[in-house]
Each structure stands twice: as structure tokens, then as C-alpha cells.
Design a protein around this motif. Sequence first.
Motif, PDB file in Angstrom:
ATOM      1  N   GLN A 115       0.901  -1.155   0.006  1.00  0.00           N
ATOM      2  CA  GLN A 115       0.168   0.123   0.030  1.00  0.00           C
ATOM      3  C   GLN A 115       0.861   1.201  -0.035  1.00  0.00           C
ATOM      4  N   GLU A 116       0.423   1.988  -0.768  1.00  0.00           N
ATOM      5  CA  GLU A 116       1.379   3.493  -0.955  1.00  0.00           C
ATOM      6  C   GLU A 116       1.394   4.214   0.329  1.00  0.00           C
ATOM      7  N   GLY A 117       0.460   4.340   1.212  1.00  0.00           N
ATOM      8  CA  GLY A 117       0.513   4.787   2.351  1.00  0.00           C
ATOM      9  C   GLY A 117       1.616   4.181   3.337  1.00  0.00           C
ATOM     10  N   LYS A 118       1.758   2.961   3.280  1.00  0.00           N
ATOM     11  CA  LYS A 118       2.819   2.275   4.257  1.00  0.00           C
ATOM     12  C   LYS A 118       4.102   2.423   3.689  1.00  0.00           C
ATOM     13  N   ILE A 119       4.447   2.904   2.287  1.00  0.00           N
ATOM     14  CA  ILE A 119       5.440   3.314   1.623  1.00  0.00           C
ATOM     15  C   ILE A 119       5.847   4.734   2.147  1.00  0.00           C
ATOM     16  N   ASN A 120       5.015   5.564   1.962  1.00  0.00           N
ATOM     17  CA  ASN A 120       5.254   6.892   2.673  1.00  0.00           C
ATOM     18  C   ASN A 120       5.506   7.138   4.201  1.00  0.00           C
ATOM     19  N   ALA A 121       4.832   6.119   4.917  1.00  0.00           N
ATOM     20  CA  ALA A 121       5.173   6.355   6.269  1.00  0.00           C
ATOM     21  C   ALA A 121       6.571   5.918   6.694  1.00  0.00           C
ATOM     22  N   ILE A 122       7.308   5.082   5.665  1.00  0.00           N
ATOM     23  CA  ILE A 122       8.827   4.689   5.869  1.00  0.00           C
ATOM     24  C   ILE A 122       9.627   6.160   5.218  1.00  0.00           C
ATOM     25  N   ARG A 123       9.169   6.466   4.047  1.00  0.00           N
ATOM     26  CA  ARG A 123       9.770   7.413   3.402  1.00  0.00           C
ATOM     27  C   ARG A 123      10.053   8.854   4.461  1.00  0.00           C
ATOM     28  N   ASP A 124       8.790   9.090   4.895  1.00  0.00           N
ATOM     29  CA  ASP A 124       8.613  10.276   5.770  1.00  0.00           C
ATOM     30  C   ASP A 124       8.908  10.109   7.093  1.00  0.00           C
ATOM     31  N   TRP A 125       9.437   9.238   7.538  1.00  0.00           N
ATOM     32  CA  TRP A 125      10.136   8.600   8.965  1.00  0.00           C
ATOM     33  C   TRP A 125      10.879   9.891   9.536  1.00  0.00           C
ATOM     34  N   PRO A 126      10.873  10.517  10.497  1.00  0.00           N
ATOM     35  CA  PRO A 126      11.992  11.460  10.927  1.00  0.00           C
ATOM     36  C   PRO A 126      13.281  10.699  11.259  1.00  0.00           C
ATOM     37  N   PRO A 127      14.177  11.582  11.155  1.00  0.00           N
ATOM     38  CA  PRO A 127      15.558  11.116  11.587  1.00  0.00           C
ATOM     39  C   PRO A 127      15.679  10.352  12.856  1.00  0.00           C
ATOM     40  N   CYS A 128      16.296   9.443  12.970  1.00  0.00           N
ATOM     41  CA  CYS A 128      16.207   8.663  14.558  1.00  0.00           C
ATOM     42  C   CYS A 128      17.475   9.513  15.400  1.00  0.00           C
ATOM     43  N   ARG A 129      16.975   9.677  16.447  1.00  0.00           N
ATOM     44  CA  ARG A 129      17.935  10.325  17.312  1.00  0.00           C
ATOM     45  C   ARG A 129      18.645   9.540  18.639  1.00  0.00           C
ATOM     46  N   SER A 130      17.833   8.339  18.846  1.00  0.00           N
ATOM     47  CA  SER A 130      18.220   7.600  19.699  1.00  0.00           C
ATOM     48  C   SER A 130      18.182   5.861  19.476  1.00  0.00           C
ATOM     49  N   LEU A 131      18.661   5.064  20.295  1.00  0.00           N
ATOM     50  CA  LEU A 131      18.499   3.679  19.848  1.00  0.00           C
ATOM     51  C   LEU A 131      17.419   3.475  19.923  1.00  0.00           C
ATOM     52  N   GLU A 185      14.425   4.929  19.153  1.00  0.00           N
ATOM     53  CA  GLU A 185      13.841   5.340  17.614  1.00  0.00           C
ATOM     54  C   GLU A 185      14.491   4.748  16.631  1.00  0.00           C
ATOM     55  N   GLN A 186      15.693   4.131  16.664  1.00  0.00           N
ATOM     56  CA  GLN A 186      16.315   3.438  15.719  1.00  0.00           C
ATOM     57  C   GLN A 186      15.575   2.131  15.615  1.00  0.00           C
ATOM     58  N   ARG A 187      15.372   1.421  16.841  1.00  0.00           N
ATOM     59  CA  ARG A 187      14.975   0.010  16.865  1.00  0.00           C
ATOM     60  C   ARG A 187      13.410   0.257  16.372  1.00  0.00           C
ATOM     61  N   ALA A 188      12.600   1.113  16.585  1.00  0.00           N
ATOM     62  CA  ALA A 188      11.192   1.236  16.280  1.00  0.00           C
ATOM     63  C   ALA A 188      11.026   1.511  14.576  1.00  0.00           C
ATOM     64  N   PHE A 189      12.270   2.131  14.114  1.00  0.00           N
ATOM     65  CA  PHE A 189      12.408   2.441  12.748  1.00  0.00           C
ATOM     66  C   PHE A 189      12.603   0.984  12.176  1.00  0.00           C
ATOM     67  N   MET A 190      13.646   0.379  12.573  1.00  0.00           N
ATOM     68  CA  MET A 190      14.049  -0.963  11.987  1.00  0.00           C
ATOM     69  C   MET A 190      12.862  -1.977  12.038  1.00  0.00           C
ATOM     70  N   GLY A 191      12.204  -2.260  13.086  1.00  0.00           N
ATOM     71  CA  GLY A 191      10.990  -2.902  13.231  1.00  0.00           C
ATOM     72  C   GLY A 191       9.958  -2.685  12.185  1.00  0.00           C
ATOM     73  N   THR A 192       9.872  -1.282  12.101  1.00  0.00           N
ATOM     74  CA  THR A 192       8.673  -1.088  11.158  1.00  0.00           C
ATOM     75  C   THR A 192       8.977  -1.286   9.622  1.00  0.00           C
ATOM     76  N   SER A 193      10.322  -0.865   9.182  1.00  0.00           N
ATOM     77  CA  SER A 193      10.664  -0.961   7.815  1.00  0.00           C
ATOM     78  C   SER A 193      11.063  -2.474   7.518  1.00  0.00           C
ATOM     79  N   GLY A 194      11.471  -3.412   8.762  1.00  0.00           N
ATOM     80  CA  GLY A 194      11.612  -4.649   8.414  1.00  0.00           C
ATOM     81  C   GLY A 194      10.281  -5.423   7.954  1.00  0.00           C
ATOM     82  N   TYR A 195       9.278  -4.800   8.355  1.00  0.00           N
ATOM     83  CA  TYR A 195       7.980  -5.407   7.964  1.00  0.00           C
ATOM     84  C   TYR A 195       7.744  -5.435   6.507  1.00  0.00           C
TER      85      TYR A 195
END
Length: 103
Positions: A75-91, A93-103
Amino acid sequence: MDFVLAGLSYVTCFVYLDNIIIFDRSFEEQLSQLEEVFRSIQSANLMLKPMKCSFFQRRVAFLGHVISEDGVSIQEGKINAIRDWPPCRSLTEQRAFMGTSGY
């Protein structure tokens, strides 16, 4: 639902919890498969809510994917959520991003 639709799952339909997607190559085959699924649901004394049912769709959003005659895509909305993810500033936040993008 896997028990109710045993033998039909992955052959005639995809089932996830209480969501059922019935697929086939032609309208006539789809009607036949729909009858088979309805019989299985009825024999288990289950009921469908007409408001939640959609029939004969050419494109369906299902679990973050779009299923159509062209195949399966994200779904395009899922791609946009990853594309528009703000830069990670902590471990964390990075884990949250990796978990989401890994799906």
C-alpha cells in the motif's frame, strides 16, 4: 476460520482472523468458490455482516498490501510512512524504525 474453511484456505481463499478473500480467474469460477465458502460458513453456524462484505472487487487492500489481477504490492501509505520517517535520534527510535521497515 482456518478450521471452518479447511481445504479452501490458500486454494480458494486467504483467511486472516475474520477476514476472507476469495479469488479466482473468472467471474463464473468466483461464484462457484463463493458458494463453497458460504456453505462452509453456514455449516459452522456462523453469519456474515453484509455491511462488512465487498464482492467482486478487482483491487483489495489487505494487511498492508494491495491485491489485484496485477499481483501483490505494498500500500502506498505504508511506503510513505517509511519514506517520511523522521531521522532517528536515539537507539529506541532506531529500533522502532528497523522494526517497522523490516515488515
